[in-house]
Motif scaffolding. Structure first.
Motif, PDB file in Angstrom:
ATOM      1  N   GLU A 291      43.176  48.022  41.760  1.00  0.00           N
ATOM      2  CA  GLU A 291      43.613  46.949  42.516  1.00  0.00           C
ATOM      3  C   GLU A 291      44.770  47.151  43.257  1.00  0.00           C
ATOM      4  O   GLU A 291      45.425  46.634  44.114  1.00  0.00           O
ATOM      5  CB  GLU A 291      43.582  46.173  41.413  1.00  0.00           C
ATOM      6  CG  GLU A 291      42.133  45.467  40.557  1.00  0.00           C
ATOM      7  CD  GLU A 291      41.972  47.071  40.002  1.00  0.00           C
ATOM      8  OE1 GLU A 291      42.622  47.592  39.232  1.00  0.00           O
ATOM      9  OE2 GLU A 291      40.424  46.917  39.825  1.00  0.00           O
TER      10      GLU A 291
ATOM     11  N   SER B 281      45.918  45.944  47.115  1.00  0.00           N
ATOM     12  CA  SER B 281      46.703  45.104  47.576  1.00  0.00           C
ATOM     13  C   SER B 281      48.058  45.801  47.743  1.00  0.00           C
ATOM     14  O   SER B 281      49.183  44.461  48.622  1.00  0.00           O
ATOM     15  CB  SER B 281      47.027  43.854  45.694  1.00  0.00           C
ATOM     16  OG  SER B 281      47.657  45.006  44.781  1.00  0.00           O
TER      17      SER B 281
ATOM     18  N   ILE C 116      42.267  40.599  44.030  1.00  0.00           N
ATOM     19  CA  ILE C 116      41.996  41.216  44.670  1.00  0.00           C
ATOM     20  C   ILE C 116      40.858  40.290  45.098  1.00  0.00           C
ATOM     21  O   ILE C 116      40.142  39.288  44.627  1.00  0.00           O
ATOM     22  CB  ILE C 116      41.489  43.124  44.689  1.00  0.00           C
ATOM     23  CG1 ILE C 116      40.642  42.940  43.894  1.00  0.00           C
ATOM     24  CG2 ILE C 116      42.623  43.477  45.048  1.00  0.00           C
ATOM     25  CD1 ILE C 116      39.512  44.014  45.174  1.00  0.00           C
TER      26      ILE C 116
ATOM     27  N   GLN D 132      42.188  43.104  50.669  1.00  0.00           N
ATOM     28  CA  GLN D 132      43.495  42.058  49.841  1.00  0.00           C
ATOM     29  C   GLN D 132      43.465  41.159  49.571  1.00  0.00           C
ATOM     30  O   GLN D 132      41.869  40.325  50.331  1.00  0.00           O
ATOM     31  CB  GLN D 132      44.256  42.023  51.016  1.00  0.00           C
ATOM     32  CG  GLN D 132      46.156  42.681  50.217  1.00  0.00           C
ATOM     33  CD  GLN D 132      46.683  43.083  52.089  1.00  0.00           C
ATOM     34  OE1 GLN D 132      46.037  43.553  52.968  1.00  0.00           O
ATOM     35  NE2 GLN D 132      47.621  43.776  51.352  1.00  0.00           N
TER      36      GLN D 132
END
Lengths: 302, 215
Positions: free
Chosen positions: A119, A123, A144, A254
């Protein structure tokens, strides 16, 4: 004289240490070398006209390369060999998507990202998208976005080929089952209704080693990962084939990048339809002896 | 914040796991360390050689490697079915014992030679000299490095989490895999370790103050 003595003693100790480490290494016992044949690796026509209205895509296009997160330790799924070459089903999926986004194989930069920092890596933009046995769930969706699913895995059991006593999750009572620390299938099989004793190790390869050595009776995790190990040693291992959870695998990207997500979903759909997907599956995970199950199309846009 | 409250049972289990691993392996390490230190200063050459080999081998081997040997070789050759806790305690205890041994030996070296000679002149055996004269005096010097070693042991116990033990690190891994916020998990895990290591350093400060003598 004295120095020579110390040096000799040092050499002895080193030799001792070397023999000690040889036992503990991951090389495995003699005669259990992988024998799955070559892994399929395809090339896909690059879509030069691709134009995605996504900040990540635009930046990648400007830099002339796209960064993809993947696993490196899952044979036939997401694997990097000693020469640095990456192979496996997830890698093929990642390459298909990249081709449709307008990046040739040379323009792909794979990055190994460990499960627990996925994650964060996505991100923070360290990778443009991530393909690596990534189960779509609500907790992750808070951080995400996912495109897909492109494959529906499920927790299953890997056993020794000649072991007929385990036929599914209901037959593991009193058996020793191995998985990695904290994994979801492990939490499931720990439940009293299955009644298995569990071993938790750091890596699946260690579990597979214990399975081959006879110290545990089964390894549990997503069937995709298990199929990879079975494809590596089809004469020694087999997947039971009775999944007891549902793990839809998605491509992580993202949060909020809708344009890129749609582009990835389109790419997946296209390659499932034109047969690339099936070819990739049969050349990788299919070598475990399990048959190909066509994925759902059109893909649900989660 | 919520992570801690939602998963309090897991955190408690992990905390207790780390504490019990640390306690069991420190006990083993101190016991073995004292014994091996005795070997290393003893007048018998084979014992001295054994002590040196022990320290050299264990101190210079990565702990993860010792864990691999403990988990993949020991059960196969010696005792199949040994519990992961025992195996982890053995790996941690053996590894740390080499450091304890060296700390104890450095403590013994601070005791003036005259003390040992005086003990021998009134007819004490080697064991008596060590037990009644040398070690009590050495203890003071040994305490500070020993507390460092035990704090390091606490943190090293995280490796056991990767080998079928429930402790703080494996709990962090569990929550992480479910996709819980990584920052909070790390914060709580770090705090839990801090509680244990603070307890150790506090205990040793207390002991140091107790045993303080003007030289």
């Amino acid at each position: 004289m004295r120095i020579r003595k110390t040096a000799a003693a040092g050499a002895v100790v080193l030799a001792l240490a070397a023999t000690a480490t040889a036992c503990g290494g991951e090389s495995g016992t003699a005669g259990d070398k992988a024998s799955g044949g070559d892994v399929y690796s395809g090339t896909y026509p690059v879509n030069d006209k691709a134009n995605v209205n996504s900040p990540a895509w635009k930046e990648a296009k400007k830099a002339g390369k796209i960064t993809i997160g993947a696993k490196a330790d899952q044979p036939y799924l997401g694997f990097q060999d000693t020469t640095g070459k990456r192979t496996g089903f997830d890698i093929e999926i990642a390459k298909m998507i990249a081709a449709d986004l307008g990046f040739s194989e040379k323009q792909i930069e794979f990055k190994t990202v460990d499960s627990n920092v996925r994650e964060t890596a996505i991100s923070k933009g360290q990778v443009d998208y991530y393909v690596g046995t990534y189960t779509i769930n609500d907790e992750r969706k808070k951080q995400i976005d996912f495109a897909g699913p492109y494959y529906t895995a499920g927790a299953d059991l890997l056993v020794r080929r000649d072991d007929k006593s385990i036929t599914g999750p209901d037959t593991v009572k009193g058996k020793k089952v191995c998985s990695i620390v904290g994994s979801t299938p492990l939490q499931e099989i720990k439940k009293p209704k299955y009644g298995a004793t569990t071993t938790e190790l750091a890596k699946y390869s260690l579990c597979v080693k214990q399975l081959l050595d006879g110290q545990v009776d089964a390894v549990t995790t997503d069937d995709a990962i298990l199929k990879g190990y079975a494809a590596e040693r089809p004469k020694k291992l087999r997947v039971v084939g009775k999944p007891f959870t549902k793990e839809p695998y998605g491509v992580g990207l993202q949060k909020g990048d809708k344009a890129l997500r749609d582009a990835i979903t389109d790419a997946l759909e296209k390659h499932i339809k034109n047969g690339d997907y099936k070819k990739a599956y049969e050349g990788t995970l299919g070598k475990s002896g399990t048959s190909f199950v066509a994925p759902q199309t059109p893909l649900p846009r989660t | 914040m919520n992570v801690l409250l939602d998963f309090l049972p897991e955190f408690r289990k992990g905390f207790l796991g780390t504490v019990s691993l640390t306690a069991a392996s420190s006990a083993l390490a101190i016991l073995l360390g004292l014994l091996i230190a005795g070997f290393r200063v003893s007048p018998v050459p084979p014992l001295r050689a054994f002590g040196t080999a022990w320290v050299t081998l264990l101190r210079n081997t990565p702990l993860t490697l010792l864990f691999l040997v403990a988990f993949f070789v020991v059960p196969q050759v010696l005792f199949p079915g040994t519990s992961p806790f025992v195996l982890a305690t053995l790996a941690l205890g053996f590894y740390t014992s080499s450091f304890v041994c060296e700390a104890v030996r450095s403590g013994i070296n601070t005791v003036p030679l005259g003390q040992a000679e005086a003990a021998r002149s009134i007819g004490m055996t080697f064991t008596q000299t060590l037990r009644l004269i040398i070690l009590p005096q050495a203890t003071r010097t040994v305490l500070p490095p020993l507390s460092s070693i035990l704090i390091a042991l606490t943190k090293n116990s995280a490796i056991a989490g990767a080998f079928s033990n429930t402790e703080l690190f494996s709990v962090s891994k569990l929550l992480n895999d479910q996709g819980r916020p990584i920052g909070w998990i790390f914060l709580w895990i770090a705090l839990a370790y801090l509680i244990i290591t603070f307890a150790i350093s506090g205990l040793f400060r207390l002991l140091e103050r107790r045993l303080e003598v003007a030289r």
